[in-house]
Enzyme design. Structure first.
Site, PDB file in Angstrom:
ATOM      1  N   SER A  46     -17.108   7.450   3.429  1.00  0.00           N
ATOM      2  CA  SER A  46     -16.772   7.103   2.044  1.00  0.00           C
ATOM      3  C   SER A  46     -15.864   5.880   2.028  1.00  0.00           C
ATOM      4  CB  SER A  46     -16.058   8.279   1.355  1.00  0.00           C
ATOM      5  OG  SER A  46     -14.792   8.462   1.943  1.00  0.00           O
ATOM      6  N   ILE A  48     -13.556   2.684   1.916  1.00  0.00           N
ATOM      7  CA  ILE A  48     -13.433   1.439   2.680  1.00  0.00           C
ATOM      8  C   ILE A  48     -14.213   1.518   3.996  1.00  0.00           C
ATOM      9  CG2 ILE A  48     -11.746  -0.041   3.860  1.00  0.00           C
ATOM     10  CD1 ILE A  48      -9.670   1.144   1.738  1.00  0.00           C
ATOM     11  N   SER A 174      -1.421   0.116   5.822  1.00  0.00           N
ATOM     12  CA  SER A 174      -1.228   0.014   4.373  1.00  0.00           C
ATOM     13  C   SER A 174       0.099  -0.685   4.126  1.00  0.00           C
ATOM     14  CB  SER A 174      -1.184   1.416   3.776  1.00  0.00           C
ATOM     15  OG  SER A 174      -0.653   1.372   2.467  1.00  0.00           O
ATOM     16  N   TYR A 201       2.919   9.873   4.623  1.00  0.00           N
ATOM     17  CA  TYR A 201       1.824   8.893   4.620  1.00  0.00           C
ATOM     18  C   TYR A 201       2.395   7.502   4.959  1.00  0.00           C
ATOM     19  CZ  TYR A 201      -1.932   5.870   2.880  1.00  0.00           C
ATOM     20  OH  TYR A 201      -2.902   4.901   2.776  1.00  0.00           O
ATOM     21  N   LYS A 205       1.759   5.110   8.282  1.00  0.00           N
ATOM     22  CA  LYS A 205       1.246   3.737   8.171  1.00  0.00           C
ATOM     23  C   LYS A 205       2.177   2.755   8.890  1.00  0.00           C
ATOM     24  CE  LYS A 205      -2.481   4.833   6.574  1.00  0.00           C
ATOM     25  NZ  LYS A 205      -3.757   4.472   7.185  1.00  0.00           N
ATOM     26  N   SER A 236     -10.681   4.027  -4.361  1.00  0.00           N
ATOM     27  CA  SER A 236     -11.447   4.952  -3.519  1.00  0.00           C
ATOM     28  C   SER A 236     -11.040   6.376  -3.889  1.00  0.00           C
ATOM     29  CB  SER A 236     -11.144   4.697  -2.044  1.00  0.00           C
ATOM     30  OG  SER A 236      -9.837   5.147  -1.764  1.00  0.00           O
TER      31      SER A 236
END
Ligand SMILES: NC(=O)c1ccc[n+]([C@@H]2O[C@H](COP(=O)([O-])OP(=O)(O)OC[C@H]3O[C@@H](n4cnc5c(N)ncnc54)[C@H](OP(=O)(O)O)[C@@H]3O)[C@@H](O)[C@H]2O)c1
EC number: 1.1.-.-
Length: 378
Positions: A46, A48, A174, A201, A205, A236
């Site tokens: 799915s 990117i 990110s 998260y 990253k 997304s």
């Protein structure tokens, strides 16, 4: 009436600014034909990852979609074969939350694929899943999927990347890494609640950026280069799939207006994988198809090395642990619940529409022996 027109003009002007600075992605360019080369893209069913895999397939690469769900992975492979006209798009099972699955994927890949030219670490779980009560991992799931799993996978596939050099590793990071902070005393502690997950998260990253940095150092002179890539803000499912039903009709059109398409988001990872001449920038962070400066925490070489050592331990690659572990290692923090054993949710599988010969001119260099090393050669 004049005020209304002025308001509309200002709104339009603001949107044009947002569009050109945020939404529009510069196209990646780079090597036009990838015939004879093989790429692995994780989480390619799915968003990117799927668009990244599509472009690689369009350029003629053999593309392995490394996905955790056979159903979604097979469906994506089918779509991509149709859309690209390239039959060499296959699915292989990989659940980055399970180190046993990572090892099984690497074994299956190394025994069936003679080449690896491009490895793209794209997969990420949506932060917020645990807070919905759906997972009860005894470890930090975001760090595991976003960093420890990719760390182990890179390690296991490195011999093949080296025999196929010049080759590349791209870690999809990110801009959230700027808010990241690594606490080495509780790196693998489970996180609970959406706030902690968003923080975890960002931390994972940051780990991506530091990993690319240290990996580049370790790989100097091998012909394997690596890059951290920020795709930009992308429309997304990553964040949107957990939006409550009642908010969805409001947020989705807004997201469509102000966020990039997944295809736009794929441009910087593709740039890092394909652009000629960026080898001297190995280890750096890219956004909008340009190298970008990162904050001090993301260019701290001591932290990068410390993370490397901690990751080896958490990936089961510590001293005396180089043999294939049957179980995932214990979490770093003894205060956390005991680690579960991680049987594969799915056997490693390969789906292939046709048996296609590998006509690579570099095949003579390739060894089929599976080599597992504790650490890449400096
Ligand atoms: N979207 C953004 O605005 C944005 C911004 C900056 C960076 N990024 C980064 O871009 C990358 C791609 O994100 P995306 O926006 O395309 O999100 P996405 O559409 O949600 O894709 C994430 C992919 O990761 C897979 N995945 C999740 N957990 C996995 C696991 N344990 N093992 C293997 N695969 C797993 C998902 O598989 P399932 O379908 O099975 O869940 C899915 O294919 C991520 O690294 C993300 O951090 C995104």
């Amino acid at each position: 009436m004049e005020a209304l027109l002025l308001g509309a003009g200002l709104l339009l002007g603001a949107y044009v600014l947002v569009y050109y600075n945020l939404v529009k992605a510069p196209p990646c360019g780079g090597i036009a034909s990838l015939r004879g080369r093989t790429a692995v893209v994780t989480g390619a069913n799915s968003g990117i990852g799927k668009m990244t895999a599509l472009e690689l397939a369009r350029r003629g690469a053999r593309v392995v979609l490394a996905c955790r769900s056979r159903e979604r992975g097979e469906a994506a492979a089918f779509d991509l074969r149709q859309e690209s006209g390239n039959n060499e798009v296959i699915f292989m099972a990989l659940d980055l939350a399970s180190l046993a699955s990572v090892r099984a994927f690497a074994t299956a890949f190394l025994s069936s694929e003679p080449r690896l030219d491009i490895l793209i670490h794209n997969a990420a779980p949506a932060p917020g899943i645990s807070s919905c009560g759906r997972t009860h991992e005894p470890f930090n799931l975001l760090l595991r999927v976003n960093h420890i799993g990719p760390f182990l996978l890179t390690h296991l596939l490195l011999p093949r990347l080296k025999t196929c050099a010049p080759s590349r590793v791209v870690v999809v990071s990110s801009a959230a890494h700027r808010r990241g902070h690594l606490d080495f005393t509780r790196l693998d502690r489970p996180v609970v609640g959406w706030q902690q997950e968003l923080r975890a998260y960002a931390d994972s990253k940051l780990a991506n950026v530091l990993f690319a940095r240290e990996l580049a150092t370790q790989l100097e002179g091998t012909g394997v280069t690596c890059y951290a890539a920020h795709p930009g803000p992308v429309n997304s499912e990553l964040f949107l799939r957990h939006v409550p039903g009642w908010l969805s009709p409001l947020l989705r059109p807004l997201a469509w207006l102000v966020l990039r398409t997944p295809r736009g988001g794929a441009q910087t990872p593709l740039y890092c994988a394909l652009q000629e001449g960026i080898e001297p920038l190995s280890g750096r962070y890219f956004a909008n198809c340009h190298v970008e400066e990162v904050p001090p925490a993301a260019r701290d070489d001591r932290a990068a090395h410390r993370l490397w050592e901690a990751s080896k331990r958490l990936a089961g690659l510590g001293p005396g642990q180089d043999a294939e572990p049957d179980e995932d290692p214990q979490p770093e923090d003894p205060g956390t619940p005991s680690s579960r054993s991680s049987p594969l949710s799915e056997e490693p599988t390969v789906s292939e529409p046709h048996a296609i010969p590998h006509n690579s001119p570099d095949l003579s260099k390739v060894t089929h022996r599976i080599q597992v090393k504790t650490e890449p050669e400096p």
